[in-house]
Write a protein that holds these residues in place. Structure first.
Motif, mmCIF file in Angstrom:
data_model
loop_
_atom_site.group_PDB
_atom_site.id
_atom_site.type_symbol
_atom_site.label_atom_id
_atom_site.label_comp_id
_atom_site.label_asym_id
_atom_site.label_seq_id
_atom_site.Cartn_x
_atom_site.Cartn_y
_atom_site.Cartn_z
ATOM 1 N N ALA A 1 0.779 -1.166 0.060
ATOM 2 C CA ALA A 1 0.088 0.062 -0.129
ATOM 3 C C ALA A 1 0.976 1.206 -0.004
ATOM 4 O O ALA A 1 2.004 1.197 0.401
ATOM 5 N N GLY A 2 0.284 2.345 -0.596
ATOM 6 C CA GLY A 2 1.034 3.725 -0.426
ATOM 7 C C GLY A 2 1.669 3.917 -2.053
ATOM 8 O O GLY A 2 1.883 2.894 -2.509
ATOM 9 N N PRO A 3 1.397 4.986 -2.282
ATOM 10 C CA PRO A 3 1.836 5.514 -3.688
ATOM 11 C C PRO A 3 3.253 5.119 -3.938
ATOM 12 O O PRO A 3 3.471 4.688 -5.170
ATOM 13 N N ARG A 4 4.283 5.301 -3.133
ATOM 14 C CA ARG A 4 5.854 4.839 -3.635
ATOM 15 C C ARG A 4 5.874 3.481 -3.725
ATOM 16 O O ARG A 4 6.560 2.880 -4.532
ATOM 17 N N ARG A 5 5.202 2.440 -2.709
ATOM 18 C CA ARG A 5 5.298 1.338 -2.912
ATOM 19 C C ARG A 5 4.733 0.621 -3.913
ATOM 20 O O ARG A 5 5.069 -0.039 -4.697
ATOM 21 N N LEU A 6 3.614 1.091 -4.320
ATOM 22 C CA LEU A 6 2.861 0.830 -5.569
ATOM 23 C C LEU A 6 3.603 1.131 -6.792
ATOM 24 O O LEU A 6 3.597 0.274 -7.745
ATOM 25 N N ALA A 7 4.191 2.186 -6.827
ATOM 26 C CA ALA A 7 4.708 2.714 -7.891
ATOM 27 C C ALA A 7 6.043 1.816 -8.132
ATOM 28 O O ALA A 7 6.251 1.307 -9.446
ATOM 29 N N LYS A 8 6.636 1.505 -6.880
ATOM 30 C CA LYS A 8 7.932 0.861 -7.166
ATOM 31 C C LYS A 8 7.647 -0.808 -7.474
ATOM 32 O O LYS A 8 8.059 -1.408 -8.695
ATOM 33 N N LEU A 9 6.324 -1.240 -7.104
ATOM 34 C CA LEU A 9 6.011 -2.705 -7.546
ATOM 35 C C LEU A 9 5.748 -2.490 -8.936
ATOM 36 O O LEU A 9 5.851 -3.619 -9.883
ATOM 37 N N VAL A 10 4.796 -1.510 -9.413
ATOM 38 C CA VAL A 10 4.394 -1.491 -10.999
ATOM 39 C C VAL A 10 5.627 -1.345 -12.032
ATOM 40 O O VAL A 10 5.699 -2.081 -12.735
ATOM 41 N N ASP A 11 6.794 -0.580 -11.538
ATOM 42 C CA ASP A 11 7.715 -0.530 -11.883
ATOM 43 C C ASP A 11 8.666 -1.923 -12.263
ATOM 44 O O ASP A 11 9.076 -2.267 -13.223
ATOM 45 N N TYR A 12 8.577 -2.501 -11.398
ATOM 46 C CA TYR A 12 9.259 -4.250 -11.080
ATOM 47 C C TYR A 12 8.569 -4.907 -12.125
ATOM 48 O O TYR A 12 8.895 -5.543 -12.804
ATOM 49 N N LEU A 13 6.998 -4.864 -11.970
ATOM 50 C CA LEU A 13 6.380 -5.827 -12.622
ATOM 51 C C LEU A 13 6.069 -5.734 -13.979
ATOM 52 O O LEU A 13 5.880 -6.676 -14.936
ATOM 53 N N GLY A 14 6.257 -4.549 -14.688
ATOM 54 C CA GLY A 14 6.076 -4.204 -16.127
ATOM 55 C C GLY A 14 4.582 -4.149 -16.352
ATOM 56 O O GLY A 14 3.637 -4.325 -15.598
ATOM 57 N N ALA A 15 4.439 -4.256 -17.705
ATOM 58 C CA ALA A 15 2.987 -4.045 -18.235
ATOM 59 C C ALA A 15 2.255 -5.329 -17.965
ATOM 60 O O ALA A 15 2.787 -6.541 -17.555
ATOM 61 N N PRO A 16 1.016 -5.168 -17.810
ATOM 62 C CA PRO A 16 0.027 -6.481 -17.425
ATOM 63 C C PRO A 16 -0.113 -7.248 -18.705
ATOM 64 O O PRO A 16 0.435 -6.929 -19.840
ATOM 65 N N PRO A 17 -0.111 -8.622 -18.479
ATOM 66 C CA PRO A 17 -0.114 -9.599 -19.685
ATOM 67 C C PRO A 17 -1.454 -9.079 -20.551
ATOM 68 O O PRO A 17 -2.509 -8.506 -19.933
ATOM 69 N N VAL A 18 -1.110 -9.332 -21.924
ATOM 70 C CA VAL A 18 -2.172 -8.925 -22.989
ATOM 71 C C VAL A 18 -3.403 -9.346 -22.510
ATOM 72 O O VAL A 18 -4.478 -8.596 -22.698
ATOM 73 N N ALA A 19 -3.621 -10.652 -22.365
ATOM 74 C CA ALA A 19 -5.084 -10.934 -22.125
ATOM 75 C C ALA A 19 -5.775 -10.954 -20.817
ATOM 76 O O ALA A 19 -6.761 -11.040 -20.404
ATOM 77 N N ALA A 20 -4.821 -10.148 -19.769
ATOM 78 C CA ALA A 20 -5.257 -9.908 -18.517
ATOM 79 C C ALA A 20 -6.506 -8.620 -18.568
ATOM 80 O O ALA A 20 -6.408 -8.039 -19.477
ATOM 81 N N PRO A 21 -7.250 -8.845 -17.699
ATOM 82 C CA PRO A 21 -8.757 -7.795 -17.668
ATOM 83 C C PRO A 21 -7.942 -6.698 -16.709
ATOM 84 O O PRO A 21 -8.009 -6.684 -15.634
ATOM 85 N N ALA A 22 -7.093 -5.790 -17.284
ATOM 86 C CA ALA A 22 -6.146 -5.042 -16.202
ATOM 87 C C ALA A 22 -6.846 -4.302 -15.367
ATOM 88 O O ALA A 22 -6.052 -3.898 -14.479
ATOM 89 N N ALA A 23 -8.079 -3.880 -15.554
ATOM 90 C CA ALA A 23 -8.608 -2.946 -14.467
ATOM 91 C C ALA A 23 -8.734 -3.668 -13.111
ATOM 92 O O ALA A 23 -9.074 -3.270 -12.317
ATOM 93 N N ASP A 24 -8.963 -5.107 -13.181
ATOM 94 C CA ASP A 24 -9.231 -5.571 -11.868
ATOM 95 C C ASP A 24 -8.114 -6.854 -11.676
ATOM 96 O O ASP A 24 -8.320 -7.666 -10.964
ATOM 97 N N CYS A 25 -6.937 -6.633 -12.054
ATOM 98 C CA CYS A 25 -6.059 -7.969 -11.857
ATOM 99 C C CYS A 25 -4.626 -7.414 -11.824
ATOM 100 O O CYS A 25 -3.864 -8.089 -11.269
ATOM 101 N N TRP A 26 -4.152 -6.190 -12.113
ATOM 102 C CA TRP A 26 -2.832 -5.694 -12.172
ATOM 103 C C TRP A 26 -2.638 -4.481 -11.385
ATOM 104 O O TRP A 26 -3.633 -3.578 -11.632
ATOM 105 N N PRO A 27 -1.511 -4.240 -10.766
ATOM 106 C CA PRO A 27 -1.404 -2.662 -10.054
ATOM 107 C C PRO A 27 -1.346 -1.739 -11.096
ATOM 108 O O PRO A 27 -0.670 -1.890 -12.050
ATOM 109 N N SER A 28 -1.759 -0.582 -10.677
ATOM 110 C CA SER A 28 -1.703 0.524 -11.667
ATOM 111 C C SER A 28 -0.822 1.770 -11.120
ATOM 112 O O SER A 28 -0.440 2.413 -11.868
ATOM 113 N N GLY A 29 -0.494 1.727 -9.850
ATOM 114 C CA GLY A 29 0.452 2.484 -9.209
ATOM 115 C C GLY A 29 0.272 3.957 -9.535
ATOM 116 O O GLY A 29 1.037 4.829 -9.546
#
Length: 194
Positions: free
Chosen positions: A166-194
């Motif tokens: 939780a928290g903007p900095r931690r989420l932003a770092k997680l998003v940076d690490y994870l990269g883009a959501p998988p193409v087939a993923a329903p992005a709005a409800d499965c991947w962090p957006s930070g």
């Protein structure tokens, strides 16, 4: 458009040690004399296919099946290349986090693909842990902290334990690490957006 980070999972192809991210959650390893196999049950088809792609990109054969209980399972072939990873993640027959493990971006991506979920409209993200391996929870909490993302353990006495980010900095770092959501993923409800 988000700029690709040098630290993102998208920056380099996966390697066999990155499959430790599957073992951080409910993934299992089976070792035999000739090799080891990693498998994980997942809740959605997009997750199964994304994990299979990750396994294939690491140079291994992946198989997606439906279990007799109707769950989706992704597993590697039984290969000698997985023996070192399997040995690192087991103490006897018990799952154990390797001492000093720091999940890199690709291991975090594997973990998120298998057992990650946003909460509260994306304000938080939870990486699931193995409900059958409670002894791993402190080590996984420390490992994520060593990666620079301090989590909060949740549900450790229930059926859905996890590490909340939780928290903007931690989420932003997680998003940076994870990269883009998988193409087939329903992005709005499965991947962090930070």
């Amino acid at each position: 458009m988000r700029q690709l980070s040098f630290f993102s999972a998208d920056a380099l192809p996966p390697a066999i040690p990155d499959l430790g991210g599957l073992l951080a959650c409910a993934g299992q390893v089976v070792r035999q004399d000739i090799g080891a196999r990693i498998s994980v049950l997942v809740a959605a088809e997009w997750r199964a296919h994304a994990i299979a792609e990750l396994i294939s990109a690491a140079g291994l054969v992946a198989e997606v099946t439906v279990t007799t209980e109707g769950n989706l399972s992704v597993r590697t072939a039984l290969v000698a290349e997985l023996l070192p990873l399997g040995s690192q993640w087991q103490r006897g027959a018990v799952k154990s986090v390797p001492v000093g493990w720091v999940p890199g971006p690709r291991a975090l991506r594997a973990w998120a693909l298998a057992a990650g979920s946003p909460e509260n409209g994306g304000e938080r993200f939870v990486l699931g842990m193995d409900p059958h391996a409670p002894d791993t929870y402190p080590a996984l909490t420390a490992a994520l902290s060593r990666a620079g993302i301090t989590p909060t353990p949740i549900g450790v006495r229930g059926p859905n334990p996890g590490l909340r980010i939780a928290g903007p900095r931690r989420l932003a770092k997680l998003v940076d690490y994870l990269g883009a959501p998988p193409v087939a993923a329903p992005a709005a409800d499965c991947w962090p957006s930070g």
